[in-house]
Design a protein around this motif. Structure first.
Motif, PDB file in Angstrom:
ATOM      1  N   VAL A  45      98.979  81.409  23.690  1.00 47.48           N
ATOM      2  CA  VAL A  45      98.260  82.661  23.448  1.00 47.48           C
ATOM      3  C   VAL A  45      98.442  83.093  22.006  1.00 47.48           C
ATOM      4  O   VAL A  45      97.488  83.486  21.326  1.00 47.48           O
ATOM      5  CB  VAL A  45      98.750  83.745  24.433  1.00 47.48           C
ATOM      6  N   LEU A  46      99.681  83.003  21.531  1.00 49.46           N
ATOM      7  CA  LEU A  46      99.950  83.408  20.155  1.00 49.46           C
ATOM      8  C   LEU A  46      99.121  82.553  19.191  1.00 49.46           C
ATOM      9  O   LEU A  46      98.469  83.064  18.275  1.00 49.46           O
ATOM     10  CB  LEU A  46     101.429  83.266  19.840  1.00 49.46           C
ATOM     11  N   MET A  47      99.141  81.259  19.427  1.00 48.57           N
ATOM     12  CA  MET A  47      98.420  80.374  18.511  1.00 48.57           C
ATOM     13  C   MET A  47      96.921  80.628  18.575  1.00 48.57           C
ATOM     14  O   MET A  47      96.234  80.604  17.562  1.00 48.57           O
ATOM     15  CB  MET A  47      98.737  78.910  18.833  1.00 48.57           C
ATOM     16  N   TYR A  48      96.438  80.876  19.766  1.00 49.88           N
ATOM     17  CA  TYR A  48      95.008  81.157  19.911  1.00 49.88           C
ATOM     18  C   TYR A  48      94.643  82.391  19.117  1.00 49.88           C
ATOM     19  O   TYR A  48      93.633  82.424  18.413  1.00 49.88           O
ATOM     20  CB  TYR A  48      94.674  81.335  21.391  1.00 49.88           C
ATOM     21  N   ASN A  49      95.493  83.430  19.242  1.00 49.39           N
ATOM     22  CA  ASN A  49      95.213  84.662  18.521  1.00 49.39           C
ATOM     23  C   ASN A  49      95.287  84.460  17.022  1.00 49.39           C
ATOM     24  O   ASN A  49      94.684  85.201  16.258  1.00 49.39           O
ATOM     25  CB  ASN A  49      96.191  85.761  18.943  1.00 49.39           C
ATOM     26  N   GLN A  50      96.045  83.491  16.582  1.00 52.79           N
ATOM     27  CA  GLN A  50      96.143  83.185  15.161  1.00 52.79           C
ATOM     28  C   GLN A  50      95.045  82.222  14.727  1.00 52.79           C
ATOM     29  O   GLN A  50      95.009  81.818  13.577  1.00 52.79           O
ATOM     30  CB  GLN A  50      97.507  82.561  14.848  1.00 52.79           C
ATOM     31  N   GLY A  51      94.223  81.839  15.687  1.00 58.23           N
ATOM     32  CA  GLY A  51      93.122  80.960  15.350  1.00 58.23           C
ATOM     33  C   GLY A  51      93.475  79.490  15.322  1.00 58.23           C
ATOM     34  O   GLY A  51      92.673  78.671  14.883  1.00 58.23           O
ATOM     35  N   GLU A  52      94.680  79.118  15.785  1.00 56.48           N
ATOM     36  CA  GLU A  52      95.040  77.700  15.776  1.00 56.48           C
ATOM     37  C   GLU A  52      94.694  77.106  17.130  1.00 56.48           C
ATOM     38  O   GLU A  52      95.556  76.971  17.997  1.00 56.48           O
ATOM     39  CB  GLU A  52      96.536  77.537  15.487  1.00 56.48           C
ATOM     40  N   LYS A  53      93.450  76.751  17.289  1.00 57.97           N
ATOM     41  CA  LYS A  53      92.992  76.325  18.606  1.00 57.97           C
ATOM     42  C   LYS A  53      93.622  75.016  19.042  1.00 57.97           C
ATOM     43  O   LYS A  53      93.924  74.821  20.217  1.00 57.97           O
ATOM     44  CB  LYS A  53      91.462  76.171  18.598  1.00 57.97           C
ATOM     45  N   LYS A  54      93.887  74.159  18.095  1.00 56.86           N
ATOM     46  CA  LYS A  54      94.404  72.844  18.434  1.00 56.86           C
ATOM     47  C   LYS A  54      95.799  72.954  19.052  1.00 56.86           C
ATOM     48  O   LYS A  54      96.083  72.405  20.116  1.00 56.86           O
ATOM     49  CB  LYS A  54      94.467  71.989  17.170  1.00 56.86           C
ATOM     50  N   GLY A  55      96.622  73.693  18.300  1.00 52.47           N
ATOM     51  CA  GLY A  55      98.005  73.885  18.784  1.00 52.47           C
ATOM     52  C   GLY A  55      98.001  74.557  20.137  1.00 52.47           C
ATOM     53  O   GLY A  55      98.770  74.202  21.038  1.00 52.47           O
ATOM     54  N   ALA A  56      97.103  75.555  20.289  1.00 53.77           N
ATOM     55  CA  ALA A  56      97.029  76.279  21.547  1.00 53.77           C
ATOM     56  C   ALA A  56      96.684  75.331  22.684  1.00 53.77           C
ATOM     57  O   ALA A  56      97.275  75.386  23.765  1.00 53.77           O
ATOM     58  CB  ALA A  56      96.001  77.394  21.453  1.00 53.77           C
ATOM     59  N   LEU A  57      95.773  74.440  22.393  1.00 53.30           N
ATOM     60  CA  LEU A  57      95.352  73.502  23.430  1.00 53.30           C
ATOM     61  C   LEU A  57      96.508  72.598  23.839  1.00 53.30           C
ATOM     62  O   LEU A  57      96.733  72.349  25.028  1.00 53.30           O
ATOM     63  CB  LEU A  57      94.174  72.661  22.903  1.00 53.30           C
ATOM     64  N   ALA A  58      97.253  72.138  22.839  1.00 58.07           N
ATOM     65  CA  ALA A  58      98.395  71.275  23.141  1.00 58.07           C
ATOM     66  C   ALA A  58      99.379  71.986  24.053  1.00 58.07           C
ATOM     67  O   ALA A  58      99.855  71.430  25.065  1.00 58.07           O
ATOM     68  CB  ALA A  58      99.092  70.851  21.848  1.00 58.07           C
ATOM     69  N   GLN A  59      99.674  73.246  23.721  1.00 56.10           N
ATOM     70  CA  GLN A  59     100.615  74.001  24.548  1.00 56.10           C
ATOM     71  C   GLN A  59     100.055  74.233  25.944  1.00 56.10           C
ATOM     72  O   GLN A  59     100.777  74.213  26.933  1.00 56.10           O
ATOM     73  CB  GLN A  59     100.947  75.337  23.883  1.00 56.10           C
ATOM     74  N   TYR A  60      98.732  74.448  25.981  1.00 55.17           N
ATOM     75  CA  TYR A  60      98.091  74.698  27.277  1.00 55.17           C
ATOM     76  C   TYR A  60      98.239  73.479  28.174  1.00 55.17           C
ATOM     77  O   TYR A  60      98.580  73.583  29.368  1.00 55.17           O
ATOM     78  CB  TYR A  60      96.620  75.036  27.078  1.00 55.17           C
ATOM     79  N   GLN A  61      98.087  72.315  27.576  1.00 57.93           N
ATOM     80  CA  GLN A  61      98.209  71.090  28.378  1.00 57.93           C
ATOM     81  C   GLN A  61      99.661  70.878  28.830  1.00 57.93           C
ATOM     82  O   GLN A  61      99.928  70.466  29.957  1.00 57.93           O
ATOM     83  CB  GLN A  61      97.708  69.894  27.576  1.00 57.93           C
ATOM     84  N   GLU A  62     100.546  71.210  27.936  1.00 57.45           N
ATOM     85  CA  GLU A  62     101.983  71.124  28.277  1.00 57.45           C
ATOM     86  C   GLU A  62     102.268  72.016  29.497  1.00 57.45           C
ATOM     87  O   GLU A  62     102.947  71.627  30.441  1.00 57.45           O
ATOM     88  CB  GLU A  62     102.810  71.584  27.078  1.00 57.45           C
ATOM     89  N   MET A  63     101.677  73.212  29.443  1.00 55.43           N
ATOM     90  CA  MET A  63     101.860  74.150  30.548  1.00 55.43           C
ATOM     91  C   MET A  63     101.312  73.567  31.843  1.00 55.43           C
ATOM     92  O   MET A  63     101.939  73.662  32.889  1.00 55.43           O
ATOM     93  CB  MET A  63     101.165  75.468  30.226  1.00 55.43           C
ATOM     94  N   GLU A  64     100.160  72.953  31.767  1.00 59.79           N
ATOM     95  CA  GLU A  64      99.553  72.366  32.967  1.00 59.79           C
ATOM     96  C   GLU A  64     100.477  71.333  33.586  1.00 59.79           C
ATOM     97  O   GLU A  64     100.669  71.285  34.793  1.00 59.79           O
ATOM     98  CB  GLU A  64      98.217  71.707  32.607  1.00 59.79           C
ATOM     99  N   LYS A  65     101.095  70.540  32.719  1.00 54.42           N
ATOM    100  CA  LYS A  65     102.023  69.518  33.214  1.00 54.42           C
ATOM    101  C   LYS A  65     103.141  70.177  34.017  1.00 54.42           C
ATOM    102  O   LYS A  65     103.466  69.774  35.128  1.00 54.42           O
ATOM    103  CB  LYS A  65     102.639  68.772  32.023  1.00 54.42           C
ATOM    104  N   LYS A  66     103.677  71.200  33.406  1.00 51.82           N
ATOM    105  CA  LYS A  66     104.813  71.854  34.068  1.00 51.82           C
ATOM    106  C   LYS A  66     104.383  72.460  35.396  1.00 51.82           C
ATOM    107  O   LYS A  66     105.117  72.402  36.382  1.00 51.82           O
ATOM    108  CB  LYS A  66     105.386  72.951  33.163  1.00 51.82           C
ATOM    109  N   ILE A  67     103.204  73.025  35.422  1.00 53.89           N
ATOM    110  CA  ILE A  67     102.738  73.667  36.652  1.00 53.89           C
ATOM    111  C   ILE A  67     102.538  72.625  37.739  1.00 53.89           C
ATOM    112  O   ILE A  67     102.958  72.823  38.888  1.00 53.89           O
ATOM    113  CB  ILE A  67     101.447  74.456  36.389  1.00 53.89           C
TER     114      ILE A  67
END
Lengths: 593, 530
Positions: free
Chosen positions: B392-414
């Motif tokens: 969320v933080l990265m998205y708000n900062q406009g770093e979509k790529k990093g945000a996506l990476a973290q999002y996928q990491e989150m999916e793995k954990k879930i």
């Protein structure tokens, strides 16, 4: 006494009227001067007239004046002095003849004193224990002067080390003697037969062959040499002898000697042993992991009080049934038996002055006594069936009568949630100021945080700068360089104008001595004069603190004080290893002059 | 003056006394003959029973008086008097003196295992475990069937860290005679070795043997709690409380379980009892504080937590909770301090860094917030919230790529969590994740099967949805705050309470339930009310 007792008991009733409602206060005498234990109390119809008396084996104040006391109602009927402290008292019927008046038995030291009609009747002494044959032999040799004293001593010590049978007192005393005293001792004692005598630690009674209340009973004795003895009621011969692994402290007996009986002994090693007829050794063993303080049998359950402030229930085979925690240490226990209602319960006197009555686990009643109760006894007293007799640590006597209407109901004691649950939590209050500050933080949190961080960095910077500066100028009193790890601290003594300045210099390295150090003082010469401003330091052995003393004279007359700098230098180096700044005190000597 | 028959110092008085009674056996004749002969020796054990009686009644003053008299009379030969004197010394804390006296006893009768046992016990209390084991072994030679020797040997070996030997000794103690204490010690060994299952096994046996021992019940309950077997844990703790309603440990543990289920009022009534018994317990005030937090009484919560912190300034869990409550109160500067203090004590926990990052984000220090998130991601292995918040933080900062990476990491954990546990996900987290997913255009990749079926989830998500206006700046401060506080609820499941010792009651209710989460608007109302 009557007036005093009534007013006292009134006070007691007001204090805990509800809990005490089952009891009538018959008598309270705080100065009755009775110091005893539950085992030394007995109730009996001594004259066969239906009027029950209280028999007390009294230790006397401080255990100094043992007495046999017989009380009728609140008054002492008879007092007999005793030769030694009574360990237990019991009343028992010796024979079938009419009139059936029970005898009093008092166990004291190695003897049981039996009284009939309140007169001395018989004294039973425990038989002598067999001496160690080797020891006997040695003393016989000594008698005939065939052995010298040193050999005797060595041989006796050898016996003490190994033998199963312990030595007699005579031998033990001999072993303590100096060489010079031996001769006289041997001459004085050699002609005497060596003796080993044991003492009675506890006593109880056991019905001979009938279960009736007024049946003939045997005395059961527990002795210091770990034995239980059953005595014949008429001839006072030993009918049965059983051995225990430890010294019995409390005894509980049930059954009849000729039929079947069960002896339960709580012992000093914290174990309880259960013996039956025909068993020379314990059949069951209960390990308490604490010392027992009382033993009572209620129906078929053994109730034991332990020093861990708890009551334990066991079956007669030694299986643990339940445990109840007490609020204070248990001092004494006894049985409460209300025959008219078929009730049997345990009474326990606690160190906090309470007497608690339990049926199994259920608390039936609490009596609050004005002092810690050390002995308890319940039964027929005078002509009243249900009387409770208590004596207190301070020597007081309390007699209470159970009301005839009283019924013990379970659950009248502590039940339901604890009281603390209803109390409010003590949550710390917050002030208006706190709330205001909270709001301020919410509005200007970022700014606060930034200011704080900036200040924190500045602080750290300044601290680091100061530290570097100190290191560079060797201002610290500790030197941690690899070659000269040193520690310095200085003490100024005196009022002035002359002070004594002591420098404690220590080499903190583990092995290396330090050589070639010098100390230099820097000071304002207008204010102070030192005999030597510069001197060499001797070799410093690791670990020791060297006090280096010098006198400092204050020259100023105006009460001014200044700083003296101490520098520790290495020969040939201008940078000091370490330094100390000593703030000199104002010279008080001058101020006075 | 007491009578002392046969004592050399006062023969006339003795005779005067005995005359008065005139027992048949004590004839005058025998007395005369005795006078001529050498003086009799007193019986050494004459007053042993009295010494013992005073000792068990804990009347030590009277006991010491009798001991003194007895030792004078027997010139120090009465072994039992010395023995009890030594016991009293030990109770009074003079262990060295007691040791010396017990050694005297051992000299007086070297064949007695009891004396050796006491010598060893005093050595043990002085911390000389090695020496104690030697003496115990010697005692064991004299008395082979004493559970106490075996048990104490076992305890000594525990302190010497020789767990195998200790287990052997304790097991042989159990064979001789079963005692609660031995079970407790055996359980402790297994816990020290980190073997929870074996420890539970032992405690189960112990509870079977003595079903009313509250300490055993409580310990077993706590062990089950550690393993996450809540049903059994509650059962045993409840049993402990029926036998002893004021048992502090059981109250704390049971209360913490009630808190996790949201029964804050019931837990508070239980804590009242404990607060009376142990008013200065940091975990207790911590739990009370979190109860108030659950009831949305934030000021009271802060008061209680601050008291807990005052009582135990180095406990990072209390600091963690303080940080959490202050974040909820939007006091980010304060939260930062508490969290950074907690990190100083516990630098290995991802969630702490995540909370710190949230605080920093709100303090507009994005750079440091990112660094904190990086540390959190590095340390944390199973909490999807860390990644979500970072994304969320990265998205708000406009770093979509990093945000996506973290999002996928989150999916793995879930996915991992869904496979391995029955835990329900916090609906707010789901909502936020879905919004983020939509914004990142990864969409429906995740299927939140379990949580959606949760009937509670719907009303709550509707009530709390107001502050976040999607798709616009995702993860405003408030949303973050919520996601973060529910994060704590996850911590207890997979992370496991590594550091918590068994002996200490766990301050488990660190984690507020998802239900606790309140929007900051409500929080400020609370303040105004006060």
């Amino acid at each position: 006494m009557a007036a005093a007792s009534s007013s006292d008991s009134d006070g007691g009733r007001a204090e805990s009227s509800e809990a005490n409602s089952k009891w009538l206060d018959a008598h309270y005498d705080p100065m009755a001067n009775i110091h005893t234990f539950s085992s030394c109390l007995a109730l009996a119809d001594l004259h066969g007239d239906g009027e029950y008396k209280l028999v007390v084996g009294d230790l006397g104040p401080g255990g100094q004046q043992p007495l046999l006391k017989v009380l009728k109602g609140p008054t002492v009927l008879r007092e007999n002095p005793l030769p030694a402290l009574p360990a237990a008292a019991a009343c028992f019927l010796m024979e079938q003849h009419e009139p059936r008046t029970p005898a009093i038995a008092l166990a004291s030291g190695p003897c049981v004193y039996v009284y009939k009609n309140l007169r001395p009747y018989f004294k039973f002494s425990l038989p002598q224990l067999p001496p160690n044959p080797l020891e006997q032999d040695l003393w016989n040799q000594a008698k005939e002067d065939r052995i010298d004293h040193l050999t005797l001593k060595e041989m006796l010590e050898g016996i003490r080390e190994k033998a199963e049978v312990p030595l007699s007192v005579q031998s033990l005393r001999f072993l303590q003697l100096e060489l010079s005293e031996m001769e006289a001792f041997v001459n004085q004692h050699k002609s005497k037969a060596i003796k080993r005598q044991t003492v009675i630690t506890t006593m109880s009674t056991l019905k001979k062959n009938l279960a009736d209340e007024d049946a003939v009973s045997c005395l059961v004795l527990g002795t210091e040499n770990k034995e239980l003895l059953v005595l014949d009621p008429e001839a006072f011969t030993i009918l049965a002898k059983m051995s225990l692994p430890s010294v019995p402290a409390f005894l509980e007996v049930s059954g009849q000697f000729d039929v079947e009986f069960r002896l339960t002994a709580a012992c000093r090693n914290g174990n309880i042993y259960i013996l039956r007829r025909d068993s020379k050794h314990p059949k069951y063993c209960i390990e308490l992991s604490a010392q027992p303080v009382g033993l009572v049998r209620v129906h078929k359950i053994l109730v034991v009080g332990s020093t861990q402030e708890s009551l334990h229930g066991f079956t007669h085979k030694g299986k643990k049934l339940w445990t109840v925690q007490m609020p204070a240490a248990i001092l004494t226990m006894n049985l409460l038996e209300q025959r008219s209602r078929g009730l049997q319960a345990v009474m326990a006197g606690l160190a906090n002055g309470e007497v608690r009555i339990y049926r199994d686990k259920a608390l039936l009643n609490i009596i609050r006594a004005p002092d810690a109760v050390t002995s308890l006894c319940f039964g027929r007293y005078g002509r009243e069936d249900n009387t409770l007799i208590m004596t207190t640590r301070g020597g007081g006597l309390i007699i209470k009568i159970l009301k005839r209407t009283a019924v013990f109901v379970e659950g009248t004691g502590e039940m339901g949630p604890p009281q603390a649950q209803a109390m409010k939590l003590n949550v710390p209050r917050k002030t208006r100021l706190y709330v205001d500050q909270t709001l301020r933080e919410r509005e200007a949190g970022t700014a606060m945080h930034r200011t704080f961080q900036t200040d924190l960095y500045l602080l750290r910077l300044r601290a680091a700068r100061a530290y570097v500066q100190a290191l560079e100028s060797s201002l610290s009193p500790m030197s941690t360089t690899a070659r000269e790890p040193l520690k310095l601290h200085a003490v100024v003594q005196g009022l002035g104008p002359t002070f004594k300045l002591t420098l404690h210099l220590q080499n903190t390295s583990t092995a290396r001595p330090v050589l070639g150090l010098q100390v230099c003082f820097l000071y304002n010469e207008a204010l102070y004069a030192l005999p030597r401003a510069f001197f060499k330091v001797p070799l410093l052995v690791p670990g020791l603190s060297y006090p280096l003393e010098t006198f400092v004279e204050s020259l100023s007359t105006k009460g001014i004080s200044d700083m003296i700098k101490v520098l520790v230098l290495r020969e040939g180096q201008s940078i000091p290893l370490l330094s100390a700044h000593i703030n000199m005190p104002v010279s008080e000597g001058l101020a006075a002059a | 003056m007491r009578t002392r028959p046969g004592l050399p110092t006062s023969p006339p008085r003795t005779h005067g006394r005995t005359y008065k009674i005139q027992f048949p056996a004590e004839s005058a004749e025998s007395q005369k003959s005795r006078q001529k002969k050498a003086p009799e020796f007193p019986i050494l054990e004459k007053q042993n029973w009295l010494i013992h009686l005073y000792y068990v009644q804990k009347d030590y003053e009277a006991c010491k008086a009798v001991i003194k008299e007895q030792l004078q009379e027997t010139q120090g030969l009465c072994e039992y008097a010395i023995y009890v004197q030594a016991l009293i010394f030990r109770l009074e804390g003079n262990i060295q003196e007691s040791l010396e006296l017990f050694q005297t006893c051992a000299i007086l009768s070297p064949q007695c295992a009891d004396n050796l046992k006491q010598v060893a016990r005093s050595l043990f209390l002085l911390g000389k475990h090695k020496a104690a084991t030697e003496v115990y072994n010697e005692a064991a030679r004299l008395n082979k069937k004493d559970w106490e020797i075996c048990h104490n040997l076992g305890v000594c070996y525990i302190y010497l860290k020789q767990f195998n030997k200790a287990q052997d000794q304790l097991h042989s103690a159990l064979q001789l005679n079963r005692h609660d204490l031995t079970y407790i010690m055996l359980g402790k060994i297994h816990l020290l070795e980190g073997n929870l299952d074996k420890a539970i096994e032992i405690y189960k046996k112990a509870v079977e043997f003595s079903p009313e021992n509250t300490e055993l019940l409580t310990t077993l309950g706590l062990l089950y709690l550690q393993l996450g077997i809540y049903q059994k844990a509650f059962e045993h703790l409840g049993n402990a409380l029926t036998y002893d309603p004021t048992n502090y440990k059981a109250i704390l543990a049971a209360g913490s379980m009630m808190q996790t289920h949201g029964d804050f009022d019931v837990a508070l009534t239980k804590y009242r009892v404990a607060a009376c018994a142990v008013p200065e317990s940091p975990p207790l005030w911590n739990n009370i504080g979190m109860c108030f937090f659950g009831k949305k009484k934030y000021v009271a919560a802060i008061s209680c937590l601050k008291r807990a912190n005052y009582l135990a300034p180095f406990d990072w869990k209390i600091l963690y909770n303080l940080g959490l409550v202050h974040l909820t109160m939007q006091q980010y500067a304060s939260a930062f301090h508490f969290l950074s203090a907690a990190i100083n004590f516990q630098p290995k926990m991802g969630e702490l860094y995540m909370l710190l990052a949230v605080a920093l984000t709100n303090l507009e220090d994005i750079e440091n917030a990112k660094r904190a998130y990086m540390e959190a991601v590095r340390l944390d292995k199973c909490n999807p919230l860390v990644n979500l918040n970072y994304a969320v933080l990265m998205y708000n900062q406009g770093e979509k790529k990093g945000a996506l990476a973290q999002y996928q990491e989150m999916e793995k954990k879930i996915n991992f969590l869904k496979d391995n546990s029955s835990l329900e996900f916090d609906p707010e987290m789901i909502e936020m994740a879905q919004k983020l997913g939509a914004a990142l255009q990864v969409g429906e990749a995740l299927v939140w099967t379990k949580p959606v079926k949760d009937p509670k989830a719907k009303p709550r998500s509707s009530s709390t949805s107001k502050p976040v206006t999607c798709p616009q700046p995702l993860g405003s401060n408030q949303a973050l705050g919520r996601a973060m506080s529910s994060a704590a609820a996850y911590r207890k499941l997979p992370a496991g309470t590594g550091g918590t010792q068994l002996t200490k009651p766990p301050s488990l209710p660190l984690e507020p339930e998802p239900t606790v989460v309140a929007s900051p608007a409500e929080a400020s109302e609370e303040i105004r009310e006060k």
